[in-house]
Enzyme design. Structure first.
Site, mmCIF file in Angstrom:
data_model
loop_
_atom_site.group_PDB
_atom_site.id
_atom_site.type_symbol
_atom_site.label_atom_id
_atom_site.label_comp_id
_atom_site.label_asym_id
_atom_site.label_seq_id
_atom_site.Cartn_x
_atom_site.Cartn_y
_atom_site.Cartn_z
ATOM 1 N N TYR A 112 -3.637 -0.238 9.865
ATOM 2 C CA TYR A 112 -3.537 -0.296 8.417
ATOM 3 C C TYR A 112 -1.920 -0.183 8.038
ATOM 4 O O TYR A 112 -1.385 -0.891 7.354
ATOM 5 C CB TYR A 112 -4.406 0.337 7.558
ATOM 6 C CG TYR A 112 -4.498 -0.111 6.177
ATOM 7 C CD1 TYR A 112 -5.096 -1.193 5.620
ATOM 8 C CD2 TYR A 112 -3.725 0.776 5.201
ATOM 9 C CE1 TYR A 112 -5.344 -1.504 4.292
ATOM 10 C CE2 TYR A 112 -3.896 0.524 3.821
ATOM 11 C CZ TYR A 112 -4.404 -0.709 3.471
ATOM 12 O OH TYR A 112 -4.657 -0.835 2.068
ATOM 13 N N SER A 119 0.880 -1.275 -0.034
ATOM 14 C CA SER A 119 0.011 -0.026 -0.035
ATOM 15 C C SER A 119 0.879 1.140 0.137
ATOM 16 O O SER A 119 2.111 1.169 0.359
ATOM 17 C CB SER A 119 -0.744 -0.037 1.367
ATOM 18 O OG SER A 119 -1.440 1.335 1.520
HETATM 19 C C1 GCO Z 1 -7.109 5.375 3.058
HETATM 20 C C2 GCO Z 1 -6.984 4.340 1.940
HETATM 21 C C3 GCO Z 1 -5.630 3.712 1.762
HETATM 22 C C4 GCO Z 1 -5.594 2.815 0.472
HETATM 23 C C5 GCO Z 1 -4.561 2.253 -0.187
HETATM 24 C C6 GCO Z 1 -3.429 3.265 -0.339
HETATM 25 O O1 GCO Z 1 -7.704 5.338 4.053
HETATM 26 O O2 GCO Z 1 -6.020 6.228 3.116
HETATM 27 O O3 GCO Z 1 -8.097 3.574 2.158
HETATM 28 O O4 GCO Z 1 -5.160 3.184 2.750
HETATM 29 O O5 GCO Z 1 -6.972 2.003 0.425
HETATM 30 O O6 GCO Z 1 -4.288 1.215 0.571
HETATM 31 O O7 GCO Z 1 -2.505 2.638 -1.058
#
Ligand code: GCO
Length: 264
Positions: free
Chosen positions: A160, A147
């Site tokens: 995340y 990501s």
């Molecule tokens: C957020 C997004 C991200 C993406 C992605 C970016 O809330 O900033 O959802 O986290 O989905 O993975 O690369």
């Protein structure tokens, strides 16, 4: 150079979380390059069946397997079934993932742990059991879906980011340990894509929507199909000496500091 370098005919590709979104687009790319697809979903048999029907309607060979990638027993059982029913797995795309957008100071520990479990521990669990067949065969490709948050922080996505940063390093460590078996492990880091995951922050007039469009040099959200080229490359012979790399498919986002609001 010939196109056969990218040919995936007679290859079996397992893509986790491929019933929708980026997983589905990447799996379709692998299918178009000739691979037989094994589609994993976890939420419901109905959703999985509908997804398999979508692949089949495109003329692709797809088989659905319902299992929870965080549950090692289910992973082991299903990999055995896939190997018996479809064939040994040549390509694994660890795509299944979740996000919870909560300020860190308000986040429950169990929610933080769940994100780490799905986004970081499950690629370990699935790879651990799939790689055994690849080692026995003397070849294999593993692609971990990272990501922008493997490199950058953002308000509310701490768990995340911790998981995706960890997945980048897990990718390098898998590459370190498994290159000697002719298994190439790499990652793809999608930028901001138009999927259901980003739907809540992509609505017209949402400040984040305008921010992403101006922050991305390409000036747009990614289309899930934009990921297919990198996926096919990392799944094919064309990448046989590429190990431990993360390819960021992000319209240039990570290349730049961005621009002020008054600049075109
Ligand atoms: C957020 C997004 C991200 C993406 C992605 C970016 O809330 O900033 O959802 O986290 O989905 O993975 O690369």
């Amino acid at each position: 150079m010939s196109l056969s370098l990218f040919d995936l005919k007679n290859k079996v590709a397992l893509v986790t979380g491929a019933t929708h979104g980026l997983g589905m687009a990447m799996a379709q790319g692998l299918g178009r390059a000739g691979a037989t697809l094994v589609i994993n979903g976890a939420s419901s048999q109905t959703k999985l069946d509908a997804a398999v029907a979508e692949y089949t309607a495109l003329g692709l060979q797809a088989h659905g397997y319902l299992f929870d990638v965080t549950n090692e027993t289910q992973v082991i059982e299903n990999i055995q079934k896939i190997e018996q029913e479809v064939g040994s797995i040549d390509i694994l795309v660890n795509n299944a993932g979740i996000i919870k957008r909560t300020p860190l100071e308000d986040m429950e520990v169990k929610d933080f742990e769940q994100v780490i479990k799905v986004d970081l521990v499950s690629p370990f669990i699935v790879s651990k059991h799939v790689v055994k067949g690849m080692i026995a065969k003397g070849e294999g490709k593993i692609i971990n879906i990272c990501s922008m948050m493997s490199e950058l922080g953002r308000n509310t996505v701490g768990a995340y980011a911790a998981a995706k940063g960890g997945l980048k390093m897990l990718t390098r460590n898998m590459a370190t340990e498994w290159a000697k078996y002719n298994v190439q492990v790499n990652g793809i880091g999608p930028g901001y894509f138009a999927t259901s995951q980003t739907a809540p922050i992509r609505t017209e007039g949402h400040p984040f929507n305008d921010f992403i469009i101006s922050r991305t040099p390409a000036g747009r959200w990614g289309d899930p199909e934009d990921l297919q080229g990198a996926t096919i490359f990392l799944a094919s012979k064309a990448s046989d000496f590429v190990n431990g790399q993360i390819i960021y498919v992000d319209g240039g986002l990570l290349a730049t500091i961005g621009k002020p609001a008054n600049e075109n």
